[in-house]
Design a protein around this motif. Structure first.
Motif, PDB file in Angstrom:
ATOM      1  N   GLN A   1       4.023   1.486  -1.009  1.00 38.46           N
ATOM      2  CA  GLN A   1       4.745   1.568  -2.278  1.00 38.46           C
ATOM      3  C   GLN A   1       3.859   2.159  -3.376  1.00 38.46           C
ATOM      4  O   GLN A   1       4.315   2.945  -4.210  1.00 38.46           O
ATOM      5  CB  GLN A   1       5.260   0.184  -2.692  1.00 38.46           C
ATOM      6  N   LYS A   2       2.584   1.765  -3.353  1.00 42.75           N
ATOM      7  CA  LYS A   2       1.637   2.318  -4.317  1.00 42.75           C
ATOM      8  C   LYS A   2       1.454   3.815  -4.087  1.00 42.75           C
ATOM      9  O   LYS A   2       1.463   4.609  -5.041  1.00 42.75           O
ATOM     10  CB  LYS A   2       0.293   1.601  -4.192  1.00 42.75           C
ATOM     11  N   GLU A   3       1.300   4.199  -2.821  1.00 46.15           N
ATOM     12  CA  GLU A   3       1.137   5.623  -2.502  1.00 46.15           C
ATOM     13  C   GLU A   3       2.386   6.408  -2.884  1.00 46.15           C
ATOM     14  O   GLU A   3       2.289   7.522  -3.413  1.00 46.15           O
ATOM     15  CB  GLU A   3       0.851   5.806  -1.007  1.00 46.15           C
ATOM     16  N   LYS A   4       3.560   5.823  -2.632  1.00 43.04           N
ATOM     17  CA  LYS A   4       4.805   6.496  -2.994  1.00 43.04           C
ATOM     18  C   LYS A   4       4.878   6.712  -4.501  1.00 43.04           C
ATOM     19  O   LYS A   4       5.259   7.797  -4.967  1.00 43.04           O
ATOM     20  CB  LYS A   4       6.011   5.672  -2.532  1.00 43.04           C
ATOM     21  N   SER A   5       4.504   5.689  -5.258  1.00 47.29           N
ATOM     22  CA  SER A   5       4.522   5.793  -6.721  1.00 47.29           C
ATOM     23  C   SER A   5       3.583   6.898  -7.205  1.00 47.29           C
ATOM     24  O   SER A   5       3.939   7.694  -8.080  1.00 47.29           O
ATOM     25  CB  SER A   5       4.128   4.457  -7.345  1.00 47.29           C
ATOM     26  N   GLU A   6       2.386   6.952  -6.619  1.00 46.13           N
ATOM     27  CA  GLU A   6       1.415   7.980  -7.010  1.00 46.13           C
ATOM     28  C   GLU A   6       1.926   9.369  -6.666  1.00 46.13           C
ATOM     29  O   GLU A   6       1.794  10.313  -7.460  1.00 46.13           O
ATOM     30  CB  GLU A   6       0.078   7.720  -6.303  1.00 46.13           C
ATOM     31  N   ARG A   7       2.522   9.500  -5.484  1.00 47.71           N
ATOM     32  CA  ARG A   7       3.061  10.795  -5.071  1.00 47.71           C
ATOM     33  C   ARG A   7       4.231  11.216  -5.968  1.00 47.71           C
ATOM     34  O   ARG A   7       4.371  12.392  -6.320  1.00 47.71           O
ATOM     35  CB  ARG A   7       3.537  10.730  -3.614  1.00 47.71           C
TER      36      ARG A   7
ATOM     37  N   ASP B   1       0.834  -1.207   0.000  1.00 52.23           N
ATOM     38  CA  ASP B   1       0.000   0.000   0.000  1.00 52.23           C
ATOM     39  C   ASP B   1       0.868   1.257   0.000  1.00 52.23           C
ATOM     40  O   ASP B   1       0.589   2.221  -0.730  1.00 52.23           O
ATOM     41  CB  ASP B   1      -0.930   0.013   1.218  1.00 52.23           C
TER      42      ASP B   1
ATOM     43  N   HIS C   1       4.680  10.422  -9.080  1.00 49.13           N
ATOM     44  CA  HIS C   1       4.110  10.871 -10.354  1.00 49.13           C
ATOM     45  C   HIS C   1       3.581  12.297 -10.228  1.00 49.13           C
ATOM     46  O   HIS C   1       3.743  13.116 -11.138  1.00 49.13           O
ATOM     47  CB  HIS C   1       2.988   9.927 -10.802  1.00 49.13           C
ATOM     48  N   GLN C   2       2.936  12.595  -9.092  1.00 47.13           N
ATOM     49  CA  GLN C   2       2.439  13.949  -8.858  1.00 47.13           C
ATOM     50  C   GLN C   2       3.583  14.952  -8.835  1.00 47.13           C
ATOM     51  O   GLN C   2       3.492  16.026  -9.453  1.00 47.13           O
ATOM     52  CB  GLN C   2       1.680  14.017  -7.520  1.00 47.13           C
TER      53      GLN C   2
ATOM     54  N   ASP D   1       4.977  15.428 -12.316  1.00 44.55           N
ATOM     55  CA  ASP D   1       4.043  16.224 -13.126  1.00 44.55           C
ATOM     56  C   ASP D   1       4.161  17.704 -12.784  1.00 44.55           C
ATOM     57  O   ASP D   1       4.207  18.560 -13.674  1.00 44.55           O
ATOM     58  CB  ASP D   1       2.598  15.749 -12.895  1.00 44.55           C
TER      59      ASP D   1
ATOM     60  N   ILE E   1       8.637  13.477  -1.578  1.00 49.53           N
ATOM     61  CA  ILE E   1       7.236  13.218  -1.923  1.00 49.53           C
ATOM     62  C   ILE E   1       6.316  13.582  -0.757  1.00 49.53           C
ATOM     63  O   ILE E   1       5.183  13.135  -0.698  1.00 49.53           O
ATOM     64  CB  ILE E   1       7.029  11.735  -2.309  1.00 49.53           C
TER      65      ILE E   1
END
Length: 273
Positions: free
Chosen positions: A111-117, A109, A119-120, A123, A161
């Motif tokens: 790692q997924k949040e880290k990846s999303e952050r 969970d 990407h943010q 961007d 992040i």
């Protein structure tokens, strides 16, 4: 002596049960469920099993340390406290696979949040890069001011992040977008003034072409302006200087025209009737 052997066997059985419980195991293959024989024989039967369980416990602790360390690391990155990460403490009373799976699920969970952050962050950094290019602002100093890790010289995985970084990036984007909007408005005002002055004084196309970079965005929207340096401050200053020069030239010519008209009028008044 007999008492010592009895205590040793009792301690071994307790340790055996404790290890099984900690590892989340109900039974263990390799020794009989019911002990028989002399105390020495029973100790000899349980000793290899204890060694295997101790080894299994050590290996399980390493697994827990690994997953908990990753959880702590990512958690600190999200919180913005990565420089204060402490070594995790493993609860040796519960080393079961069920507990380990729970930690792995928590890690996934995060790692997924880290990846999303991440990407943010990337961007936001990309948007800031494009805005800085159009405005003629130094990109590296702008993002480094938000957080040193955002400089392109650092690796992607090393970028901050945290919530603070994301909020600061969002504010920076809004500020740059507002700056871009205001500069475009200023450019368009200057372009209109230039065109009016050129038309008034019949300025040649060759002279006008020197300021194509100003007049080309006369009717452009904010999103349509994307050429690097298109809204740089030095271009605004150049346009302002040219408008001022043309204004002074216009005033001079208007005075010249006024003097000529006055001279004609005076000659007309002096002519005898």
């Amino acid at each position: 002596m007999q008492q010592i052997w009895d205590e040793a066997l009792a301690d071994a059985k307790v340790e055996f049960s404790r290890l099984l419980s900690a590892l989340g195991e109900k039974t263990y293959d390799g020794i009989p469920e019911k002990y028989s024989g002399s105390i020495k024989e029973q100790l000899a039967a349980i000793a290899p099993a204890l060694e295997k369980l101790w080894k299994q416990k050590d290996e399980r602790i390493k697994e827990f340390l690994d997953v908990q360390s990753q959880i702590e690391k990512i958690g600190s990155e999200i919180a913005g406290t990565s420089e204060q990460v402490e070594s995790p403490k493993v609860d040796e009373s519960d080393l079961s696979l069920k507990k380990l799976d729970e930690f792995h699920a928590q890690l996934q969970d995060l790692q997924k949040e880290k990846s999303e952050r991440l990407h943010q962050v990337l961007d936001f950094v990309s948007i800031i890069h494009d805005l800085c290019a159009v405005l003629g602002i130094d990109f590296f100093s702008t993002v480094t001011e938000v957080h040193p890790s955002l400089n392109d010289s650092t690796g992607v995985q090393s970028k901050s992040i945290s919530n603070d970084t994301l909020s600061s990036l969002a504010r920076t984007v809004l500020a740059l977008e507002e700056d871009k909007k205001q500069r475009l408005q200023k450019f368009q005002e200057l372009a209109t003034q230039l065109i009016d002055l050129w038309n008034l004084m019949d300025t040649t196309e060759e002279e006008r072409s020197l300021f194509d970079h100003v007049t080309c965005n006369t009717s452009a929207s904010v999103d349509e302006v994307s050429i690097p340096g298109a809204l740089a401050l030095d271009l605004i200053e150049q346009a302002e200087v040219e408008v001022e020069r043309l204004d002074q030239l216009k005033a001079s010519r208007m005075k010249e025209i006024a003097f000529k008209k006055q001279a004609v009028l005076e000659r007309f008044l002096l002519v005898p009737t």
